[in-house]
Design a protein around this motif. Structure first.
Motif, PDB file in Angstrom:
ATOM      1  N   MET A 145       0.851  -1.211   0.000  1.00 36.14           N
ATOM      2  CA  MET A 145       0.000   0.000   0.000  1.00 36.14           C
ATOM      3  C   MET A 145       0.879   1.251   0.000  1.00 36.14           C
ATOM      4  O   MET A 145       1.897   1.282   0.690  1.00 36.14           O
ATOM      5  N   PRO A 146       0.486   2.292  -0.743  1.00 42.21           N
ATOM      6  CA  PRO A 146       1.275   3.535  -0.711  1.00 42.21           C
ATOM      7  C   PRO A 146       1.283   4.139   0.691  1.00 42.21           C
ATOM      8  O   PRO A 146       0.429   3.839   1.519  1.00 42.21           O
ATOM      9  N   ASP A 147       2.255   5.004   0.916  1.00 43.85           N
ATOM     10  CA  ASP A 147       2.419   5.699   2.188  1.00 43.85           C
ATOM     11  C   ASP A 147       2.101   7.166   2.003  1.00 43.85           C
ATOM     12  O   ASP A 147       2.548   7.759   1.025  1.00 43.85           O
ATOM     13  N   LEU A 148       1.407   7.772   2.952  1.00 44.04           N
ATOM     14  CA  LEU A 148       1.350   9.231   3.025  1.00 44.04           C
ATOM     15  C   LEU A 148       2.391   9.654   4.055  1.00 44.04           C
ATOM     16  O   LEU A 148       2.387   9.151   5.178  1.00 44.04           O
ATOM     17  N   ARG A 149       3.285  10.552   3.671  1.00 45.08           N
ATOM     18  CA  ARG A 149       4.328  10.959   4.614  1.00 45.08           C
ATOM     19  C   ARG A 149       4.353  12.471   4.758  1.00 45.08           C
ATOM     20  O   ARG A 149       4.213  13.196   3.774  1.00 45.08           O
ATOM     21  N   ARG A 150       4.606  12.916   5.959  1.00 43.02           N
ATOM     22  CA  ARG A 150       4.628  14.352   6.257  1.00 43.02           C
ATOM     23  C   ARG A 150       6.066  14.813   6.425  1.00 43.02           C
ATOM     24  O   ARG A 150       6.820  14.224   7.195  1.00 43.02           O
ATOM     25  N   ASP A 151       6.425  15.846   5.701  1.00 40.16           N
ATOM     26  CA  ASP A 151       7.747  16.449   5.884  1.00 40.16           C
ATOM     27  C   ASP A 151       7.786  17.095   7.267  1.00 40.16           C
ATOM     28  O   ASP A 151       6.922  17.925   7.586  1.00 40.16           O
ATOM     29  N   PRO A 152       8.757  16.704   8.112  1.00 42.15           N
ATOM     30  CA  PRO A 152       8.733  17.202   9.502  1.00 42.15           C
ATOM     31  C   PRO A 152       9.021  18.694   9.620  1.00 42.15           C
ATOM     32  O   PRO A 152       8.738  19.285  10.658  1.00 42.15           O
ATOM     33  N   ILE A 153       9.580  19.305   8.576  1.00 42.15           N
ATOM     34  CA  ILE A 153       9.923  20.724   8.688  1.00 42.15           C
ATOM     35  C   ILE A 153       8.741  21.611   8.315  1.00 42.15           C
ATOM     36  O   ILE A 153       8.262  22.387   9.115  1.00 42.15           O
ATOM     37  N   CYS A 154       8.246  21.476   7.086  1.00 39.05           N
ATOM     38  CA  CYS A 154       7.205  22.419   6.677  1.00 39.05           C
ATOM     39  C   CYS A 154       5.815  21.779   6.658  1.00 39.05           C
ATOM     40  O   CYS A 154       4.843  22.457   6.336  1.00 39.05           O
ATOM     41  N   GLY A 155       5.710  20.510   7.013  1.00 37.27           N
ATOM     42  CA  GLY A 155       4.386  19.901   7.117  1.00 37.27           C
ATOM     43  C   GLY A 155       3.792  19.473   5.789  1.00 37.27           C
ATOM     44  O   GLY A 155       2.629  19.071   5.732  1.00 37.27           O
ATOM     45  N   ARG A 156       4.576  19.528   4.715  1.00 38.47           N
ATOM     46  CA  ARG A 156       4.077  19.140   3.392  1.00 38.47           C
ATOM     47  C   ARG A 156       3.879  17.619   3.338  1.00 38.47           C
ATOM     48  O   ARG A 156       4.745  16.857   3.744  1.00 38.47           O
ATOM     49  N   TRP A 157       2.723  17.190   2.848  1.00 36.18           N
ATOM     50  CA  TRP A 157       2.451  15.765   2.692  1.00 36.18           C
ATOM     51  C   TRP A 157       2.837  15.306   1.294  1.00 36.18           C
ATOM     52  O   TRP A 157       2.619  16.026   0.322  1.00 36.18           O
ATOM     53  N   VAL A 158       3.411  14.129   1.216  1.00 36.43           N
ATOM     54  CA  VAL A 158       3.661  13.528  -0.095  1.00 36.43           C
ATOM     55  C   VAL A 158       3.116  12.102  -0.088  1.00 36.43           C
ATOM     56  O   VAL A 158       2.912  11.511   0.972  1.00 36.43           O
ATOM     57  N   ILE A 159       2.859  11.597  -1.287  1.00 35.87           N
ATOM     58  CA  ILE A 159       2.456  10.197  -1.424  1.00 35.87           C
ATOM     59  C   ILE A 159       3.653   9.419  -1.948  1.00 35.87           C
ATOM     60  O   ILE A 159       4.205   9.754  -3.002  1.00 35.87           O
ATOM     61  N   ILE A 160       4.098   8.441  -1.189  1.00 34.35           N
ATOM     62  CA  ILE A 160       5.174   7.558  -1.646  1.00 34.35           C
ATOM     63  C   ILE A 160       4.485   6.292  -2.157  1.00 34.35           C
ATOM     64  O   ILE A 160       3.964   5.496  -1.372  1.00 34.35           O
ATOM     65  N   ALA A 161       4.435   6.182  -3.471  1.00 27.96           N
ATOM     66  CA  ALA A 161       3.719   5.058  -4.092  1.00 27.96           C
ATOM     67  C   ALA A 161       4.729   4.249  -4.888  1.00 27.96           C
ATOM     68  O   ALA A 161       4.975   4.511  -6.055  1.00 27.96           O
ATOM     69  N   ALA A 162       5.366   3.305  -4.217  1.00 32.23           N
ATOM     70  CA  ALA A 162       6.451   2.548  -4.854  1.00 32.23           C
ATOM     71  C   ALA A 162       5.935   1.818  -6.087  1.00 32.23           C
ATOM     72  O   ALA A 162       4.958   1.099  -6.021  1.00 32.23           O
ATOM     73  N   ASP A 163       6.610   2.060  -7.197  1.00 28.44           N
ATOM     74  CA  ASP A 163       6.279   1.349  -8.423  1.00 28.44           C
ATOM     75  C   ASP A 163       7.392   0.326  -8.650  1.00 28.44           C
ATOM     76  O   ASP A 163       8.453   0.645  -9.157  1.00 28.44           O
ATOM     77  N   ARG A 164       7.133  -0.890  -8.237  1.00 32.08           N
ATOM     78  CA  ARG A 164       8.167  -1.920  -8.233  1.00 32.08           C
ATOM     79  C   ARG A 164       8.610  -2.298  -9.637  1.00 32.08           C
ATOM     80  O   ARG A 164       9.652  -2.893  -9.829  1.00 32.08           O
ATOM     81  N   ALA A 165       7.788  -1.982 -10.619  1.00 33.52           N
ATOM     82  CA  ALA A 165       8.090  -2.437 -11.976  1.00 33.52           C
ATOM     83  C   ALA A 165       9.132  -1.554 -12.664  1.00 33.52           C
ATOM     84  O   ALA A 165       9.665  -1.923 -13.691  1.00 33.52           O
ATOM     85  N   ARG A 166       9.388  -0.377 -12.114  1.00 31.55           N
ATOM     86  CA  ARG A 166      10.271   0.538 -12.825  1.00 31.55           C
ATOM     87  C   ARG A 166      11.465   0.929 -11.984  1.00 31.55           C
ATOM     88  O   ARG A 166      11.402   0.983 -10.764  1.00 31.55           O
ATOM     89  N   ARG A 167      12.556   1.222 -12.655  1.00 28.39           N
ATOM     90  CA  ARG A 167      13.766   1.660 -11.978  1.00 28.39           C
ATOM     91  C   ARG A 167      13.787   3.182 -11.924  1.00 28.39           C
ATOM     92  O   ARG A 167      13.185   3.840 -12.767  1.00 28.39           O
ATOM     93  N   PRO A 168      14.507   3.754 -10.925  1.00 28.01           N
ATOM     94  CA  PRO A 168      14.455   5.212 -10.743  1.00 28.01           C
ATOM     95  C   PRO A 168      14.804   6.003 -12.000  1.00 28.01           C
ATOM     96  O   PRO A 168      14.197   7.031 -12.287  1.00 28.01           O
ATOM     97  N   GLN A 169      15.774   5.517 -12.788  1.00 28.17           N
ATOM     98  CA  GLN A 169      16.202   6.315 -13.939  1.00 28.17           C
ATOM     99  C   GLN A 169      15.107   6.453 -14.993  1.00 28.17           C
ATOM    100  O   GLN A 169      15.143   7.354 -15.815  1.00 28.17           O
ATOM    101  N   GLU A 170      14.113   5.565 -14.937  1.00 26.46           N
ATOM    102  CA  GLU A 170      13.029   5.664 -15.918  1.00 26.46           C
ATOM    103  C   GLU A 170      12.115   6.853 -15.638  1.00 26.46           C
ATOM    104  O   GLU A 170      11.326   7.253 -16.482  1.00 26.46           O
ATOM    105  N   TYR A 171      12.225   7.431 -14.448  1.00 25.43           N
ATOM    106  CA  TYR A 171      11.353   8.555 -14.114  1.00 25.43           C
ATOM    107  C   TYR A 171      12.009   9.893 -14.407  1.00 25.43           C
ATOM    108  O   TYR A 171      11.413  10.929 -14.293  1.00 25.43           O
ATOM    109  N   VAL A 172      13.282   9.872 -14.713  1.00 24.78           N
ATOM    110  CA  VAL A 172      14.051  11.109 -14.735  1.00 24.78           C
ATOM    111  C   VAL A 172      14.352  11.514 -16.166  1.00 24.78           C
ATOM    112  O   VAL A 172      14.802  10.705 -16.967  1.00 24.78           O
ATOM    113  N   ALA A 173      14.100  12.771 -16.489  1.00 30.65           N
ATOM    114  CA  ALA A 173      14.415  13.286 -17.824  1.00 30.65           C
ATOM    115  C   ALA A 173      15.918  13.500 -17.920  1.00 30.65           C
ATOM    116  O   ALA A 173      16.489  14.257 -17.154  1.00 30.65           O
TER     117      ALA A 173
END
Ligand code: ZN
Ligand code: ZN
Ligand code: ZN
Length: 337
Positions: A1-29
């Protein structure tokens, strides 16, 4: 299941949704290769830029000619301009506030040679660049109308760079930028509640957990933050509390140069020379040492596009958990000299 995580400094929430099928370099231009034509930042082409405001060169060599190692010039297309003695006051009426677009916009050309990556600079040369950042921050704060200066780097067109020759920018503003205000606000609230700096607390927890650490030196740490917005996001922070980048000594800058260079080399190895931004978050000009704010560098690899949820929700969806990102960065040191 994805994680909702809160940045401890400014309180910004992000969704960490691991996509196991892809490697990090595939997301980067990745960065495109060079366009043709002469480069205005190469040594010998000084007449193609505005006159320099600072250059690191031997004293015997005249300004605005070759012979420099680091050169600072006003941006040819400035976002904000300094206009003599004009005061900076809000001029808006009612709801609609505005003020003159007063500021400074400078380009820091980091090498006379046509280099395209921070990892191609020697540690000593990069330390000179980091010292120029410091000098220009100190110069910008002399103008009492200005409140802040952000030093940042755009690498690759996906990160906003129009020239590939290694350079960074300083944009000084009569306001403190919103992202910095949010960090100051969040860190101030934490300090009021706990009597401690939230960055110091975060660093202590990260060093104890070891999961998201990328590079360590005696006085600095590079880590992938718990609530990373994008794959391979990495921050560099001093281990000991320090609120102002401008206070760094020559020895501090030398060490920072080593850590920054290593971190970028690792990022380039893992992601195949991605487009990225880095930026320095330091304290506003009108502050002396702050107990609740802690300077740092954020390195933000640029994924292809920000979509509706990021614009509409201010919330990032990150498909690569920072634990995985830090593991990859740790394992791939990059081929530095
Ligand atoms: Zn060039
Ligand atoms: Zn701190
Ligand atoms: Zn920050």
């Amino acid at each position: 299941m994805p994680d909702l995580r809160r940045d401890p400094i400014c309180g910004r929430w992000v969704i960490i949704a691991a996509d196991r099928a892809r490697r990090p370099q595939e997301y980067v231009a990745t960065r495109p290769t060079r366009r043709g034509g002469p480069c205005p930042f190469c040594a010998g082409n000084e007449d193609q830029t505005p006159d320099e405001v600072l250059a690191i060169r031997d004293a015997s060599i005249a300004a605005d000619g070759p012979g420099w190692r680091v050169r600072v010039v006003p941006n040819k297309f400035p976002a904000l301009t300094s206009d003599g003695a004009q005061p900076c006051r809000e001029t808006g009426k009612g709801l609609f506030q505005q003020m003159p677009g007063l500021g400074l916009h400078e380009v820091i050309v980091e090498s006379p040679d046509h280099l395209t990556s921070t990892s191609q600079l020697s540690q000593a040369h990069l330390a000179e660049v980091l010292n120029v950042y410091r000098q220009r921050l100190l110069a910008a704060r002399e103008d009492r109308r200005l409140a802040y200066a952000l030093v940042f780097k755009n690498v690759g067109s996906a990160a906003g760079a129009s020239l590939e020759h290694l350079h960074s920018q300083l944009l000084a503003t009569p306001l403190v930028p919103t992202a910095v205000l949010q960090e100051l606000h969040g860190a101030g609230e934490y300090y009021d509640r706990r009597g401690a700096c939230v960055f110091c607390a975060m660093i202590a927890e990260e060093l104890a957990a070891e999961q998201r650490i990328v590079v360590e030196s005696p006085d600095l740490v590079a880590l992938c933050p718990f609530a990373s917005r994008v794959p391979l996001e990495t921050w560099i922070l001093p281990r000991r509390h320090a609120s102002h980048y401008e206070d760094l000594s020559a020895a501090d800058l030398e060490q920072l140069s080593g850590v920054l260079r290593q971190t970028i080399a690792r990022l380039e190895t893992v992601a195949g020379r991605p487009a990225y931004n880095y930026l320095i978050h330091t304290s506003p000009f009108d502050t002396s040492r702050l107990d609740h704010y802690h300077w740092h560098i954020e390195i933000i690899p640029r994924m292809a596009k920000l979509a509706g949820f990021e614009w509409g929700g201010g919330c990032f969806i990150n498909p690569v958990p920072p634990e995985e990102a830090a593991g990859l960065l740790r394992q791939n040191p990059g081929g530095l000299d």
